[in-house]
Design a protein around this motif. Structure first.
Motif, short mmCIF file in Angstrom:
data_model
loop_
_atom_site.label_atom_id
_atom_site.label_comp_id
_atom_site.label_asym_id
_atom_site.label_seq_id
_atom_site.Cartn_x
_atom_site.Cartn_y
_atom_site.Cartn_z
N CYS A 5 6.00 -0.32 8.57
CA CYS A 5 6.09 0.96 9.28
C CYS A 5 6.02 2.07 8.23
O CYS A 5 6.82 2.10 7.30
N CYS A 8 9.43 4.13 8.23
CA CYS A 8 10.56 3.43 7.63
C CYS A 8 10.43 3.36 6.11
O CYS A 8 11.42 3.35 5.39
N GLY A 29 15.46 6.92 12.82
CA GLY A 29 15.17 5.58 12.32
C GLY A 29 14.67 4.64 13.39
O GLY A 29 14.52 5.00 14.56
N ALA A 30 14.43 3.42 12.96
CA ALA A 30 13.91 2.40 13.87
C ALA A 30 14.96 2.04 14.92
O ALA A 30 16.15 1.89 14.61
N ASN A 33 17.40 -0.93 14.52
CA ASN A 33 18.56 -0.78 13.64
C ASN A 33 19.85 -0.53 14.41
O ASN A 33 20.93 -0.66 13.85
N ASP A 44 11.10 -7.72 9.84
CA ASP A 44 10.39 -7.17 11.00
C ASP A 44 9.91 -8.27 11.94
O ASP A 44 9.85 -8.08 13.15
N CYS A 58 6.35 -0.14 15.58
CA CYS A 58 7.76 0.07 15.24
C CYS A 58 8.24 1.23 16.09
O CYS A 58 7.65 2.32 16.06
N HIS A 60 10.65 4.19 16.94
CA HIS A 60 11.61 5.08 16.29
C HIS A 60 12.31 5.93 17.34
O HIS A 60 11.72 6.33 18.33
#
Length: 80
Positions: A5, A8, A29-30, A33, A44, A58, A60
């Motif tokens: 990503c 990231c 952030g992702a 998380n 990942d 990804c 976010h």
């Protein structure tokens, strides 16, 4: 080659406007998380199986500092 990503990994940033108040939202952030205490440390390949998003994306979480609305943005992973 692996896909990563770009957000990231600090390769680039994107600006997202809030759909409610049009201010610039902050990247929090992702999304994976936030699943549990260990998810930020997982590969990942593992987290892509639980978030329901294809492994080449990804997700976010963006949050508006003014009106507190949030938005999920799918980011394409890139080859490095």
């Amino acid at each position: 080659m692996n896909r990563v990503c770009p957000l990231c990994n600090g390769i680039y940033e994107i600006k997202v406007s809030c759909p409610v108040c049009t201010n610039v939202m902050k990247d929090k952030g992702a999304l994976v998380n936030y699943l549990d205490d260990y998810s930020p440390y997982l590969l990942d390949d593992i987290t892509s199986k639980v978030d329901g998003v294809p492994s080449y994306k990804c997700t976010h979480l963006y949050k508006c500092p003014h009106c507190n609305s949030d938005r999920r943005i799918h980011i394409d992973r890139i080859y490095i």
